[in-house]
Scaffold this motif. Structure first.
Motif, PDB file in Angstrom:
ATOM      1  N   THR A  57     -62.437  -0.220 -64.545  1.00 30.76           N
ATOM      2  CA  THR A  57     -61.995  -0.591 -63.194  1.00 30.76           C
ATOM      3  C   THR A  57     -61.014   0.450 -62.672  1.00 30.76           C
ATOM      4  OG1 THR A  57     -60.057  -1.826 -63.912  1.00 30.76           O
ATOM      5  CG2 THR A  57     -62.165  -3.016 -63.896  1.00 30.76           C
ATOM      6  N   PRO A  58     -60.724   0.411 -61.353  1.00 33.36           N
ATOM      7  CA  PRO A  58     -59.739   1.356 -60.806  1.00 33.36           C
ATOM      8  C   PRO A  58     -58.377   1.246 -61.485  1.00 33.36           C
ATOM      9  CG  PRO A  58     -60.966   0.343 -59.023  1.00 33.36           C
ATOM     10  CD  PRO A  58     -61.351  -0.395 -60.286  1.00 33.36           C
ATOM     11  N   SER A  59     -58.046   0.066 -61.999  1.00 34.20           N
ATOM     12  CA  SER A  59     -56.752  -0.087 -62.669  1.00 34.20           C
ATOM     13  C   SER A  59     -56.818   0.345 -64.133  1.00 34.20           C
ATOM     14  CB  SER A  59     -56.288  -1.542 -62.574  1.00 34.20           C
ATOM     15  OG  SER A  59     -57.214  -2.399 -63.215  1.00 34.20           O
ATOM     16  N   ALA A 110     -61.130  -4.739 -57.409  1.00 35.22           N
ATOM     17  CA  ALA A 110     -60.239  -4.590 -56.253  1.00 35.22           C
ATOM     18  C   ALA A 110     -59.975  -3.109 -55.982  1.00 35.22           C
ATOM     19  CB  ALA A 110     -58.916  -5.308 -56.532  1.00 35.22           C
ATOM     20  N   GLY A 111     -60.210  -2.728 -54.755  1.00 35.50           N
ATOM     21  CA  GLY A 111     -59.946  -1.349 -54.359  1.00 35.50           C
ATOM     22  C   GLY A 111     -61.073  -0.397 -54.672  1.00 35.50           C
ATOM     23  N   ALA A 112     -62.125  -0.874 -55.336  1.00 30.63           N
ATOM     24  CA  ALA A 112     -63.208   0.032 -55.736  1.00 30.63           C
ATOM     25  C   ALA A 112     -64.203   0.210 -54.593  1.00 30.63           C
ATOM     26  CB  ALA A 112     -63.931  -0.521 -56.964  1.00 30.63           C
ATOM     27  N   ARG A 113     -64.510   1.441 -54.280  1.00 27.16           N
ATOM     28  CA  ARG A 113     -65.517   1.722 -53.254  1.00 27.16           C
ATOM     29  C   ARG A 113     -66.610   2.657 -53.781  1.00 27.16           C
ATOM     30  NH1 ARG A 113     -63.143   4.316 -48.521  1.00 27.16           N
ATOM     31  NH2 ARG A 113     -65.228   4.024 -47.664  1.00 27.16           N
ATOM     32  N   TYR A 114     -66.320   3.371 -54.841  1.00 30.00           N
ATOM     33  CA  TYR A 114     -67.284   4.317 -55.396  1.00 30.00           C
ATOM     34  C   TYR A 114     -67.373   4.133 -56.901  1.00 30.00           C
ATOM     35  CZ  TYR A 114     -66.844   6.547 -50.877  1.00 30.00           C
ATOM     36  OH  TYR A 114     -66.853   6.784 -49.535  1.00 30.00           O
ATOM     37  N   VAL A 115     -68.465   4.599 -57.464  1.00 25.12           N
ATOM     38  CA  VAL A 115     -68.668   4.516 -58.910  1.00 25.12           C
ATOM     39  C   VAL A 115     -69.089   5.889 -59.417  1.00 25.12           C
ATOM     40  CG1 VAL A 115     -70.047   3.479 -60.760  1.00 25.12           C
ATOM     41  CG2 VAL A 115     -69.337   2.085 -58.793  1.00 25.12           C
ATOM     42  N   THR A 125     -72.603  11.385 -62.149  1.00 28.63           N
ATOM     43  CA  THR A 125     -73.057  11.359 -60.752  1.00 28.63           C
ATOM     44  C   THR A 125     -72.329  10.229 -60.024  1.00 28.63           C
ATOM     45  OG1 THR A 125     -74.988  11.422 -59.286  1.00 28.63           O
ATOM     46  CG2 THR A 125     -75.071   9.855 -61.116  1.00 28.63           C
ATOM     47  N   ASN A 126     -72.009  10.463 -58.761  1.00 29.17           N
ATOM     48  CA  ASN A 126     -71.236   9.503 -57.972  1.00 29.17           C
ATOM     49  C   ASN A 126     -72.144   8.736 -57.013  1.00 29.17           C
ATOM     50  OD1 ASN A 126     -71.362  12.205 -56.750  1.00 29.17           O
ATOM     51  ND2 ASN A 126     -70.328  11.264 -55.002  1.00 29.17           N
ATOM     52  N   VAL A 127     -71.872   7.441 -56.884  1.00 26.69           N
ATOM     53  CA  VAL A 127     -72.648   6.562 -56.007  1.00 26.69           C
ATOM     54  C   VAL A 127     -71.670   5.587 -55.352  1.00 26.69           C
ATOM     55  CG1 VAL A 127     -74.581   4.936 -55.871  1.00 26.69           C
ATOM     56  CG2 VAL A 127     -74.567   6.671 -57.669  1.00 26.69           C
ATOM     57  N   PRO A 128     -71.817   5.331 -54.051  1.00 31.00           N
ATOM     58  CA  PRO A 128     -70.976   4.283 -53.457  1.00 31.00           C
ATOM     59  C   PRO A 128     -71.236   2.946 -54.144  1.00 31.00           C
ATOM     60  CG  PRO A 128     -72.029   5.602 -51.736  1.00 31.00           C
ATOM     61  CD  PRO A 128     -72.657   5.997 -53.043  1.00 31.00           C
ATOM     62  N   LEU A 129     -70.178   2.160 -54.357  1.00 30.00           N
ATOM     63  CA  LEU A 129     -70.323   0.881 -55.056  1.00 30.00           C
ATOM     64  C   LEU A 129     -71.365   0.004 -54.378  1.00 30.00           C
ATOM     65  CD1 LEU A 129     -69.457  -1.218 -57.157  1.00 30.00           C
ATOM     66  CD2 LEU A 129     -67.545  -1.834 -55.662  1.00 30.00           C
ATOM     67  N   MET A 178     -64.089   3.600 -58.703  1.00 31.51           N
ATOM     68  CA  MET A 178     -63.077   4.483 -58.128  1.00 31.51           C
ATOM     69  C   MET A 178     -62.759   4.031 -56.702  1.00 31.51           C
ATOM     70  SD  MET A 178     -64.710   8.182 -59.263  1.00 31.51           S
ATOM     71  CE  MET A 178     -66.077   8.083 -58.096  1.00 31.51           C
ATOM     72  N   SER A 179     -61.527   4.294 -56.294  1.00 30.17           N
ATOM     73  CA  SER A 179     -61.147   3.956 -54.925  1.00 30.17           C
ATOM     74  C   SER A 179     -61.602   5.039 -53.947  1.00 30.17           C
ATOM     75  CB  SER A 179     -59.631   3.765 -54.825  1.00 30.17           C
ATOM     76  OG  SER A 179     -58.966   4.916 -55.303  1.00 30.17           O
ATOM     77  N   HIS A 180     -61.751   6.264 -54.443  1.00 30.38           N
ATOM     78  CA  HIS A 180     -62.172   7.372 -53.580  1.00 30.38           C
ATOM     79  C   HIS A 180     -63.388   8.062 -54.176  1.00 30.38           C
ATOM     80  CE1 HIS A 180     -57.932   6.802 -52.402  1.00 30.38           C
ATOM     81  NE2 HIS A 180     -58.385   7.118 -51.196  1.00 30.38           N
ATOM     82  N   ASP A 181     -64.150   8.690 -53.299  1.00 30.77           N
ATOM     83  CA  ASP A 181     -65.347   9.392 -53.753  1.00 30.77           C
ATOM     84  C   ASP A 181     -64.952  10.688 -54.472  1.00 30.77           C
ATOM     85  OD1 ASP A 181     -68.030   9.708 -54.147  1.00 30.77           O
ATOM     86  OD2 ASP A 181     -68.518  10.203 -52.059  1.00 30.77           O
TER      87      ASP A 181
END
Lengths: 206, 246
Positions: A57-59, A110-115, A125-129, A178-181
């Motif tokens: 998680t982001p935390s 909480a706060g996660a927008r990307y993975v 590789t990055n993907v929006p949540l 992640m909170s940011h991409d």
């Protein structure tokens, strides 16, 4: 010398053989019968019994998964068209796996927008949540009724069929919220951050 | 991505074929005149777009074969069964014809003269094309580190760049899978692990390794190379038929 879209330059003597434009195919793609293998380096070989995946998680809280745990989640059969940025597509490929949201149900996002998806061998590789939720992405372990082979990403790969196939990380072993991409492996090398085949988002400069 | 942001947007450039050279019964090298070509790195590719008179278009990626820094834009194209673009480029296109190109593309399967390490190249069939760009770049720079080629090919008639490969002498090993040239002791067959070990730089010299060819060949070679102790982090692979980046 840039060609304009309205006045294409004709290649003398070229007529083209694959005249059928399949409306199910994104622009610039053509269908292939076989399943090409695309990887940047050697194929990691991981047995199902040894496979592990960590959701972070982001935390920083981590949830480990193993293969038995994964397959206790609701398993779905998926039929998907695949679109590789190298311009081949395959239609109607069959997979069995678990929707990604099933693994994220219990975690605090909480706060996660990307993975960032991580793989054995170091691939990322990055993907929006939101692209991994609502039945649009799976962790798959069978392909065409057979255990997924190592060269196609077994024992477990990510499947995000609505994005170019490099987003469907093979040999996946981590999902970091992640909170940011942030760019993953190919994205750092100039490929598109999002990778929508219908908008031909191949390169960051597209 | 600051680096990418400094590069211009990718656009299609019109190009004129200035030379078509037959490399084998199934492959040709095409030299392109592209206005404002920015130069390329060894191992990169371009997208080639063909447009028919009625507006139908088809796009395929092809590896650049010419040396980085040479100013030449050359691709070598091998026909694929039923391939509408490759068949046109290999069999029908003549000097003076027009195509469109976009690129150069790719920044993973590339070798630069700034890499001081030894380099081992392993090619299967027409997978030799991007590796030839590396060999030519290495040669014209007079690079001091060794660069070796192990080249698996079906029969002598299918060897691409045969003269140049021969001039590489001991730096290149060609092994035939279906027909061996007359007078050679080795029976045709797949490259064995022992042959890989015999004809490549040892893992202890920590070479950069580039492998390009058909999927089955690449998978087999990667297994052998990692088994010989090569660090997977130092091996870059391009599976073939279709481009492998990514």
């Amino acid at each position: 010398m840039t060609s304009s879209g309205t006045q294409p330059l004709v290649s003398e003597g070229f007529s083209g053989r694959m005249r059928v434009q399949d409306p199910a195919l994104p622009p610039g793609q053509h269908l292939v019968d076989r399943f090409p293998v695309m990887s940047a380096g050697p194929t990691p070989v991981v047995h199902r019994r040894a496979w592990e995946l960590t959701v972070t998680t982001p935390s920083g809280r981590q949830t480990p998964w193993d293969f038995a745990g994964l397959t206790r989640l609701p398993v779905e059969d998926v039929v998907a068209d695949l679109h590789c940025v190298t311009r081949w597509s395959r239609s109607g490929t069959r997979w069995r796996g678990v929707p990604v949201e099933a693994l994220l149900r219990e975690v605090d996002d909480a706060g996660a927008r990307y993975v960032m998806a991580h793989s054995y061998g170091g691939y990322t590789t990055n993907v929006p949540l939101e692209d991994l939720l609502d039945g649009r992405a799976w962790l798959v372990f069978d392909h065409e009724d057979e255990p997924l082979s190592a060269e196609h990403g077994g024992p477990v790969r990510l499947l995000v069929p609505h994005l170019y196939l490099w987003k469907s990380a093979k040999w996946v072993n981590g999902l970091t919220l992640m909170s940011h991409d942030a760019p993953g492996f190919w994205e750092s090398l100039g490929y598109h951050l999002y990778g929508d085949p219908w908008r031909e988002q191949r390169h960051s400069r597209d | 991505m600051a680096r990418a942001a400094t590069l211009p947007r990718l656009t299609w450039q019109s190009a004129t074929l200035t030379q078509v050279r037959r490399e084998s019964s199934t492959a040709s090298t095409l030299r392109l005149d592209v206005a404002g070509w920015p130069g390329h790195r060894a191992g990169q590719h371009v997208d080639v777009r063909l447009t028919a008179a009625d507006g139908y278009t088809a796009v395929r990626p092809y590896s650049l074969a010419s040396a980085a820094g040479s100013g030449l834009v050359e691709i070598t194209v091998a026909t694929t069964p039923g391939g509408e673009v490759s068949t046109y480029l290999v069999n029908d296109a003549v000097a003076g014809n027009h195509v469109e190109v976009r690129g150069p593309l790719g920044s993973w399967f590339v070798w630069d003269v700034s890499d001081p390490d030894p380099v081992q190249l392993v090619a299967g069939g027409s997978g030799v094309v991007p590796l030839m760009s590396m060999l030519r770049t290495h040669g014209s720079a007079g690079h001091p580190a060794p660069m070796r080629l192990l080249y698996s090919v079906s029969d002598p008639e299918q060897v691409l760049y045969a003269d140049e490969v021969e001039q590489l002498a001991h730096a290149a090993t060609v092994l035939h899978t279906r027909h061996s040239p007359p007078g050679t002791a080795r029976p045709p067959g797949r490259v064995t692990p022992a042959e890989v070990e015999e004809h490549t730089l040892p893992a202890t010299s920590r070479p950069s390794v580039f492998v390009c060819g058909p999927t089955g060949f690449v998978e087999a070679m990667l297994t052998v190379l990692t088994g010989l102790g090569h660090d997977p982090e130092r091996i870059r692979a391009e599976r073939y038929g279709e481009r492998s980046s990514p």
